[in-house]
Design an enzyme around this catalytic site. Structure first.
Site, PDB file in Angstrom:
ATOM      1  N   HIS A 156     -44.177  42.864  13.681  1.00 41.10           N
ATOM      2  CA  HIS A 156     -44.461  41.420  13.704  1.00 41.10           C
ATOM      3  C   HIS A 156     -43.142  40.698  14.010  1.00 41.10           C
ATOM      4  O   HIS A 156     -42.447  40.213  13.123  1.00 41.10           O
ATOM      5  CB  HIS A 156     -45.018  40.942  12.362  1.00 41.10           C
ATOM      6  CG  HIS A 156     -45.046  39.445  12.262  1.00 41.10           C
ATOM      7  ND1 HIS A 156     -45.888  38.665  13.016  1.00 41.10           N
ATOM      8  CD2 HIS A 156     -44.288  38.580  11.539  1.00 41.10           C
ATOM      9  CE1 HIS A 156     -45.654  37.390  12.752  1.00 41.10           C
ATOM     10  NE2 HIS A 156     -44.687  37.316  11.856  1.00 41.10           N
ATOM     11  N   ARG A 187     -35.080  31.882   6.051  1.00 40.14           N
ATOM     12  CA  ARG A 187     -33.819  31.995   6.773  1.00 40.14           C
ATOM     13  C   ARG A 187     -33.071  30.667   6.694  1.00 40.14           C
ATOM     14  O   ARG A 187     -33.646  29.619   6.958  1.00 40.14           O
ATOM     15  CB  ARG A 187     -34.123  32.330   8.243  1.00 40.14           C
ATOM     16  CG  ARG A 187     -32.916  32.754   8.999  1.00 40.14           C
ATOM     17  CD  ARG A 187     -33.360  33.314  10.332  1.00 40.14           C
ATOM     18  NE  ARG A 187     -32.256  33.836  11.074  1.00 40.14           N
ATOM     19  CZ  ARG A 187     -32.376  34.743  12.016  1.00 40.14           C
ATOM     20  NH1 ARG A 187     -33.556  35.216  12.325  1.00 40.14           N
ATOM     21  NH2 ARG A 187     -31.335  35.161  12.671  1.00 40.14           N
ATOM     22  N   VAL A 220     -46.665  39.796   3.865  1.00 44.40           N
ATOM     23  CA  VAL A 220     -46.609  38.717   4.865  1.00 44.40           C
ATOM     24  C   VAL A 220     -45.153  38.255   5.055  1.00 44.40           C
ATOM     25  O   VAL A 220     -44.709  37.975   6.170  1.00 44.40           O
ATOM     26  CB  VAL A 220     -47.495  37.529   4.412  1.00 44.40           C
ATOM     27  CG1 VAL A 220     -47.451  36.386   5.419  1.00 44.40           C
ATOM     28  CG2 VAL A 220     -48.916  37.991   4.176  1.00 44.40           C
ATOM     29  N   ASP A 253     -50.938  37.537  14.933  1.00 47.58           N
ATOM     30  CA  ASP A 253     -50.607  37.809  16.339  1.00 47.58           C
ATOM     31  C   ASP A 253     -51.871  38.183  17.118  1.00 47.58           C
ATOM     32  O   ASP A 253     -52.066  37.753  18.250  1.00 47.58           O
ATOM     33  CB  ASP A 253     -49.570  38.941  16.407  1.00 47.58           C
ATOM     34  CG  ASP A 253     -48.371  38.644  15.521  1.00 47.58           C
ATOM     35  OD1 ASP A 253     -47.674  37.658  15.811  1.00 47.58           O
ATOM     36  OD2 ASP A 253     -48.149  39.357  14.523  1.00 47.58           O
TER      37      ASP A 253
HETATM   38  P1  NAX Z   1     -42.212  28.882   2.101  1.00 45.21           P
HETATM   39  O1  NAX Z   1     -40.727  28.900   2.098  1.00 45.21           O
HETATM   40  O2  NAX Z   1     -42.964  27.611   2.219  1.00 45.21           O
HETATM   41  O3  NAX Z   1     -42.747  29.602   0.767  1.00 45.21           O
HETATM   42  C1  NAX Z   1     -42.213  30.791   0.311  1.00 45.21           C
HETATM   43  C2  NAX Z   1     -42.350  30.789  -1.197  1.00 45.21           C
HETATM   44  O4  NAX Z   1     -41.926  32.062  -1.658  1.00 45.21           O
HETATM   45  C3  NAX Z   1     -41.481  29.733  -1.883  1.00 45.21           C
HETATM   46  O5  NAX Z   1     -42.253  28.992  -2.797  1.00 45.21           O
HETATM   47  C4  NAX Z   1     -40.417  30.570  -2.582  1.00 45.21           C
HETATM   48  O6  NAX Z   1     -39.959  29.997  -3.779  1.00 45.21           O
HETATM   49  C5  NAX Z   1     -41.217  31.855  -2.846  1.00 45.21           C
HETATM   50  N1  NAX Z   1     -40.381  33.007  -3.166  1.00 45.21           N
HETATM   51  C6  NAX Z   1     -39.131  33.301  -2.739  1.00 45.21           C
HETATM   52  N2  NAX Z   1     -38.694  34.442  -3.318  1.00 45.21           N
HETATM   53  C7  NAX Z   1     -39.710  34.884  -4.107  1.00 45.21           C
HETATM   54  C8  NAX Z   1     -39.859  36.001  -4.965  1.00 45.21           C
HETATM   55  N3  NAX Z   1     -38.887  36.885  -5.129  1.00 45.21           N
HETATM   56  N4  NAX Z   1     -41.027  36.139  -5.626  1.00 45.21           N
HETATM   57  C9  NAX Z   1     -42.018  35.243  -5.492  1.00 45.21           C
HETATM   58  N5  NAX Z   1     -41.918  34.149  -4.704  1.00 45.21           N
HETATM   59  C10 NAX Z   1     -40.794  33.984  -4.018  1.00 45.21           C
HETATM   60  O7  NAX Z   1     -42.639  29.940   3.235  1.00 45.21           O
HETATM   61  P2  NAX Z   1     -44.047  30.157   3.933  1.00 45.21           P
HETATM   62  O8  NAX Z   1     -44.141  29.280   5.109  1.00 45.21           O
HETATM   63  O9  NAX Z   1     -45.118  30.113   2.921  1.00 45.21           O
HETATM   64  O10 NAX Z   1     -43.830  31.652   4.508  1.00 45.21           O
HETATM   65  C11 NAX Z   1     -43.732  32.753   3.663  1.00 45.21           C
HETATM   66  C12 NAX Z   1     -43.297  33.980   4.437  1.00 45.21           C
HETATM   67  O11 NAX Z   1     -44.253  34.338   5.431  1.00 45.21           O
HETATM   68  C13 NAX Z   1     -41.965  33.839   5.190  1.00 45.21           C
HETATM   69  O12 NAX Z   1     -41.191  35.004   4.977  1.00 45.21           O
HETATM   70  C14 NAX Z   1     -42.403  33.773   6.644  1.00 45.21           C
HETATM   71  O13 NAX Z   1     -41.398  34.219   7.525  1.00 45.21           O
HETATM   72  C15 NAX Z   1     -43.592  34.693   6.632  1.00 45.21           C
HETATM   73  N6  NAX Z   1     -44.551  34.605   7.744  1.00 45.21           N
HETATM   74  C16 NAX Z   1     -45.126  35.753   8.170  1.00 45.21           C
HETATM   75  C17 NAX Z   1     -46.103  35.792   9.124  1.00 45.21           C
HETATM   76  C18 NAX Z   1     -46.746  37.056   9.545  1.00 45.21           C
HETATM   77  O14 NAX Z   1     -47.595  36.994  10.436  1.00 45.21           O
HETATM   78  N7  NAX Z   1     -46.429  38.218   9.005  1.00 45.21           N
HETATM   79  C19 NAX Z   1     -46.533  34.529   9.795  1.00 45.21           C
HETATM   80  C20 NAX Z   1     -46.208  33.310   9.019  1.00 45.21           C
HETATM   81  C21 NAX Z   1     -44.914  33.306   8.287  1.00 45.21           C
HETATM   82  O15 NAX Z   1     -43.908  32.896   9.157  1.00 45.21           O
END
Ligand code: NAX
Length: 332
Positions: free
Chosen positions: A187, A92, A129, A159
């Site tokens: 979530h 975001r 995720v 969670d």
């Molecule tokens: P980061 O921004 O550190 O890493 C995300 C990675 O995904 C980046 O390297 C980016 O280049 C890559 N990416 C973007 N578009 C892509 C695509 N089309 N194909 C492949 N890779 C792509 O985020 P991070 O902290 O690792 O979090 C990842 C996701 O997990 C976020 O959406 C976050 O909101 C979500 N989460 C979900 C949680 C859950 O419990 N379901 C908890 C943790 C986290 O917040």
């Protein structure tokens, strides 16, 4: 040694993957004697960073990793995979509305759903995720009609772990003394963390959590809010979102799906609703599940009082709204 399995991690250059990859590579998820081919997908501008992650994994000199395939090509990433840990998503940005973020991420998961459909094994197990996780998983499944719906899930285990740790902390017992905490729904901050069926073992005696805590007001208010808002609290303190704990939860989720849950214990996973507990079908809703032989079943027959019903409906309503927005975004 068994044949290697192919495991895809997307967002492989991101912060969750940085913790996750080590655990997967050393056998925490698929077993200590299961060789792995690790497929690492990220977007083109991240390929240099991903190179560094691959170097570090090489330098761990782990015995189970047979091959690593870093790539920005979706058809290469999804080819013949046995498990997909879909972490990557667009973050975001300042000024971005929730709706815009949803639309952008839905597009990613629409494309990845199609890729699963075309290239993955039909037995692939998928956990989403990247947020909004439940709705992304719904879209992914929708665009992969040749793969059974039951093979798709979204992560709510973080969670659940947060809820368990809050109760254990309150009762001053080890985390594993608390069992069967449930996360219902999305979530997001509308999720319903429910400990009315949870138990705690203290001094060898098993007790319902509510009896042990002896403070219904805390359980119905502060406890629920703390779990619902924990992600935001971590961001506020760390200036980054949860990563270590998210990676641990992804491992818990996939390990239990792969190997099963213990007798009498359940875990929470967002899975396609089959209408259980009057939750509308065709939603990725988090339920308590038992897992055996790689298949989960939603725990049946839990008593739902009016208070719980209301909370379960609030989070269902949000998921229905997200579904409508997501389906509209797919048409654009
Ligand atoms: P980061 O921004 O550190 O890493 C995300 C990675 O995904 C980046 O390297 C980016 O280049 C890559 N990416 C973007 N578009 C892509 C695509 N089309 N194909 C492949 N890779 C792509 O985020 P991070 O902290 O690792 O979090 C990842 C996701 O997990 C976020 O959406 C976050 O909101 C979500 N989460 C979900 C949680 C859950 O419990 N379901 C908890 C943790 C986290 O917040």
């Amino acid at each position: 040694m068994p044949e290697p399995i192919k495991v895809l991690v997307t967002g492989a250059a991101g912060q969750i993957a940085y913790s996750l990859l080590y655990s997967v590579a050393k056998g925490d998820v698929f077993g200590k004697d299961q060789p792995i081919i690790l497929v690492l997908l990220d977007i083109t501008p991240m390929m240099e960073v991903l190179k560094g992650v691959v170097m570090e994994l090489q330098d761990c000199a782990l015995p189970l990793v047979q091959e690593m395939i870093p790539t920005d090509k979706i058809e290469e990433a999804f080819k013949d995979i046995d498990a997909a840990l879909l972490v990557g998503a667009m973050p975001r940005r300042d000024g971005m509305e929730r709706k815009d973020l949803l639309a952008a991420n839905v597009k990613i998961f629409q494309e990845q759903g199609k890729a699963l459909d075309h290239y993955a094994k039909k037995t692939v197990k998928v956990v989403v995720v990247g947020n909004p996780a439940n709705t992304n998983a719904f879209i992914c499944s929708k665009f992969a009609p040749s793969i059974p719906k039951e093979n798709f899930s979204a992560l709510t285990r973080l969670d659940q772990n947060r809820a368990q740790a809050q109760i254990a902390g309150r009762l001053n017992v080890p985390n594993n003394a608390v069992k069967n905490c449930i996360i219902w729904g999305n979530h997001s901050s509308t999720q319903f963390p429910d400990v009315s069926h949870a138990t705690v073992t203290k001094n060898g005696v098993v007790q319902p959590v509510a009896e042990a805590v002896k403070d219904d007001h805390w359980l119905n208010n502060e406890f629920i809010k703390t779990v619902q808002n924990r992600g935001a609290a971590v961001i506020k303190a760390r200036k980054l979102s949860s990563a270590m704990s998210a990676a641990k939860a992804i491992c818990d989720h996939m390990r239990d799906w792969w190997f099963g849950t213990h007798e009498g214990e359940w875990v929470s996973m967002a899975v396609p609703s089959d209408g259980s507990y009057e939750i509308e079908q065709d939603l990725m809703y988090s339920f308590p599940v038992n897992i055996k032989n790689g298949k989960y079943t939603i725990v049946q027959g839990l008593k739902i009082d009016d208070n719980a019903r209301e909370k379960m409906n609030v989070t269902m309503k949000e998921l229905k709204e997200e579904r409508e927005m997501a389906l509209a975004a797919c048409q654009e």
